[in-house]
Design an enzyme around this catalytic site. Structure first.
Site, PDB file in Angstrom:
ATOM      1  N   TYR A  35      40.392  51.230  40.474  1.00  0.00           N
ATOM      2  CA  TYR A  35      39.447  50.036  40.688  1.00  0.00           C
ATOM      3  C   TYR A  35      39.862  49.271  41.674  1.00  0.00           C
ATOM      4  O   TYR A  35      39.081  48.816  42.523  1.00  0.00           O
ATOM      5  CB  TYR A  35      38.988  49.630  39.399  1.00  0.00           C
ATOM      6  CG  TYR A  35      37.936  48.487  39.393  1.00  0.00           C
ATOM      7  CD1 TYR A  35      36.365  49.171  39.328  1.00  0.00           C
ATOM      8  CD2 TYR A  35      37.876  47.293  39.140  1.00  0.00           C
ATOM      9  CE1 TYR A  35      35.527  48.070  39.321  1.00  0.00           C
ATOM     10  CE2 TYR A  35      37.122  46.271  39.251  1.00  0.00           C
ATOM     11  CZ  TYR A  35      35.730  46.836  39.231  1.00  0.00           C
ATOM     12  OH  TYR A  35      34.506  46.070  39.277  1.00  0.00           O
TER      13      TYR A  35
ATOM     14  N   SER B  17      35.685  42.464  43.863  1.00  0.00           N
ATOM     15  CA  SER B  17      36.064  41.930  42.493  1.00  0.00           C
ATOM     16  C   SER B  17      37.485  41.215  42.667  1.00  0.00           C
ATOM     17  O   SER B  17      38.119  41.591  43.623  1.00  0.00           O
ATOM     18  CB  SER B  17      36.383  43.340  41.508  1.00  0.00           C
ATOM     19  OG  SER B  17      37.111  42.888  40.381  1.00  0.00           O
TER      20      SER B  17
END
Length: 245
Positions: A155, A142
């Site tokens: 995350y 990501s």
């Protein structure tokens, strides 16, 4: 016949990017796509999911963060097909909160699913792929892993770890013909981004040079490209509409 097909396992494949990826890859009649779900699907739910595909697919239940579950899934594929040709590590989760308010449990939960899960599946698939000296592993990172993001310490850390894991897997895999690449999506229309307020969405759209969120299909196109291009390994491909330029 299934033994002639390319066996493709997509983790976290029941919705969003995983489902879009599975659908795209299943369009190729030479692929037999196996959809991983972390939970057991009911009979009707599984039938409805399979009905979304024109070609045959399989559904496999298992928690990628659980080493025993990961081993069982890979063992089942090898027992039935004798191989695994492509692994797409897409399974992931979020538990967003500012770092000063984030619990250790929340941090570990996200890292375990996103990073440890990717490690478990990659390690086990790599063993199988190296024996036949071919295979492709694609990991879902990501832009949060390459640039960080407020409220996503867990995350971002997990997705940054996937970048390092990808490059190491590529180096070790290349010794026996296995390639490994990663994709770093930006703002993509999924259940995750659907939770954002209209105000936040507008703010992001103003920052993105292409002035729109991407789609799960944009990511699935990149997965397909990385499978087919046999001279790419160890790379992280950013698909974010120019947000991180």
């Amino acid at each position: 016949m299934t033994e002639e097909k390319q066996i493709v396992l997509v983790t976290g494949a029941t919705k969003g990017i995983g489902l879009a990826t599975a659908k795209r890859l299943a369009q190729n009649p030479n692929n037999l796509v196996v959809l991983n779900s972390h939970r057991e699907l009911g009979e009707a739910e599984a039938a409805a999911l399979k009905a979304e595909f024109a070609n045959e697919v399989r559904i496999m239940t298992g928690d990628v963060a659980d080493e025993a579950d990961a081993q069982r899934m890979i063992n089942d594929l090898v027992e039935e097909f004798g191989k695994i040709d492509v692994l797409v590590n897409n399974a992931g989760m979020t538990q967003d909160k500012l770092m000063t308010r984030m619990t250790e449990e929340s941090f570990k939960a996200v890292v375990n699913t996103n990073l440890v899960g990717t490690f478990n599946m990659s390690k086990l698939a790599l063993k199988v792929m190296q024996k036949k000296r071919s295979g492709v592993i694609i990991n879902m990172s990501s832009i949060a892993g390459t640039h960080g993001n407020v409220g996503q310490a867990n995350y971002s850390a997990s997705k940054a770890g996937i970048v390092g894991l990808t490059k190491t897997t590529a180096q070790e895999g290349s010794l026996r013909g296995v390639r490994c690449n990663a994709i770093a999506p930006g703002m993509i229309k999924t259940d995750m981004t659907a939770k954002l307020s209209d105000k936040i969405v507008k703010q992001f759209e103003e920052k993105i040079p292409l002035h729109r969120f991407g789609t799960a299909e944009n990511i699935s196109q990149t997965v397909e490209f990385l499978i087919e291009n046999d001279y790419m390994t160890g790379q992280v491909i950013t698909v974010d509409g120019g947000l991180t330029i």
